[in-house]
Design an enzyme around this catalytic site. Sequence first.
Site, mmCIF file in Angstrom:
data_model
loop_
_atom_site.group_PDB
_atom_site.id
_atom_site.type_symbol
_atom_site.label_atom_id
_atom_site.label_comp_id
_atom_site.label_asym_id
_atom_site.label_seq_id
_atom_site.Cartn_x
_atom_site.Cartn_y
_atom_site.Cartn_z
ATOM 1 N N LYS A 38 26.051 22.531 -42.600
ATOM 2 C CA LYS A 38 25.116 21.482 -42.209
ATOM 3 C C LYS A 38 24.194 22.012 -41.112
ATOM 4 O O LYS A 38 24.653 22.463 -40.068
ATOM 5 C CB LYS A 38 25.861 20.241 -41.717
ATOM 6 N N ASP A 84 31.790 14.282 -37.688
ATOM 7 C CA ASP A 84 31.205 15.498 -37.118
ATOM 8 C C ASP A 84 31.836 15.724 -35.741
ATOM 9 O O ASP A 84 31.559 14.972 -34.798
ATOM 10 C CB ASP A 84 29.689 15.352 -36.969
ATOM 11 N N LYS A 142 28.747 23.028 -38.903
ATOM 12 C CA LYS A 142 27.449 22.454 -38.545
ATOM 13 C C LYS A 142 26.867 23.205 -37.359
ATOM 14 O O LYS A 142 27.596 23.591 -36.441
ATOM 15 C CB LYS A 142 27.628 20.963 -38.226
#
Length: 472
Positions: A431, A337, A401
């Site tokens: 996400k 991430d 995300k």
Amino acid sequence: MAEQKNYKVAIGSDHGGFHLKYILKKHIEQLGYNIEDCGTYTTDPVDYPKFASIVAGKVSLGEADIGILVDGAGIGSAMTANKIKGIRAAQCYDISMARNAREHNNANVLTLGAGLTGTELAKEIVEAFLSGECTVERHLKRVAMIDELDNTGNLVYDPVNKPEDPDKEEKVADINEKDIDEIANRVKEMISDNNKPDISDKRENDNCDMVCSCGVHVERKPETLRKFIEFGVERLGYNDGTGCECVPQDIAACIDHTLLKPDATADDVKKLCSEAREFKFATVCISPSYVALAAKELEGSDVKVCTVVGFPSGAHVPEIKGLETRRAIRDGAKEIDMVINIGALKSFDDDLVYRDIRTVCEACEDGSAVSKVIIEAALLNDDEKTRACQLSKKARADFVKTSTGFGPHGATAADVELMSRVVRESGIGVKAAGGIRSYEDARAMISAGATRIGASAGIKILQAAKGTTVSS
């Protein structure tokens, strides 16, 4: 770009695609391909089927290896080209579609919409299409099934070149029910995918009690639901006899069990891994310094290790993020991430933001890891969120995300819906992370388009989904 192939390229357009065609022609020539311009040659109004059929015809006859067509939207040219025997035309409006069209479907004609695709993106789509190659046996088998329809499902009467033997001429009236069933089964096989759950549009004895938003019935089993969530279905619901409540029964496989507090200890990480094993979460998400420990704790389980890069500010230079990513993958991380350079995005330095993301995505590709791009939506307006998602698409990220969890606030359903709308046609996941503390929060995010949930309250969410009561 991949190794140069000795392709001959036929290119054509109508008046709406003339300017983009001209630019792409020069670009393709610079790439070293032999290219033939099949018209149109001015901006005077013309009919796109004429030029689409010329380009497709050259590919069909072997006079060109690849065809490229440009009109206003790319749709009409694709429809026209696919009428020509042996043509597999694909309308593409992002890089991943172009790559997929070549590698999975062996497309031989690319169609582009000049009114939908910018010049630089169009160049990258063309490069991806020309560099792609279909080599995997299962894909080649399916492509052969598509081509077989030229003979079995596309019966064309040609008054000029009639068969000499009338008995050899296929007639629609000669197709019996058995033939139709066989063709239907072949088409069904063509559109099947080993990664999709086993579904059917209708059953005679329809005793299943689940229905997804597209109207497909499925059995209410955790493993079936998990497959649907992983496949990217935005919404699942069940009928309990009192109405439809869109609540998945088991969402563990779409939860990243997260611990990113700066004061987290090694014992805290071990406990996190133990919980992840017990509840079968998708990953644990921990700081880079704990990747090796988490990988050791989770050895032998299906739970993957996820870590963060450029966290939480995103202000690191791309090269450092790339090195951080490669080190984490060596230590055992399977998912990364990364936080974008938010200041660069706000400064309209999209080249830097793209290079920032692409450096990490490239490291993930080299290490067979999943890449997720944190855009920190709470700090962005809608235009900036859209640009961040578009740059993530261009960089070939696997997910976008919402949040680090360290910003002003976490995920919102509105952010998830916007991000999903930008990326979903590319197959990129969304996400939702930050501030998701209840089952209702998670359900709202999945309904808005989230395909993965980042939550430190993962156990609480899962227990609520299962109706489990826990004493404090």
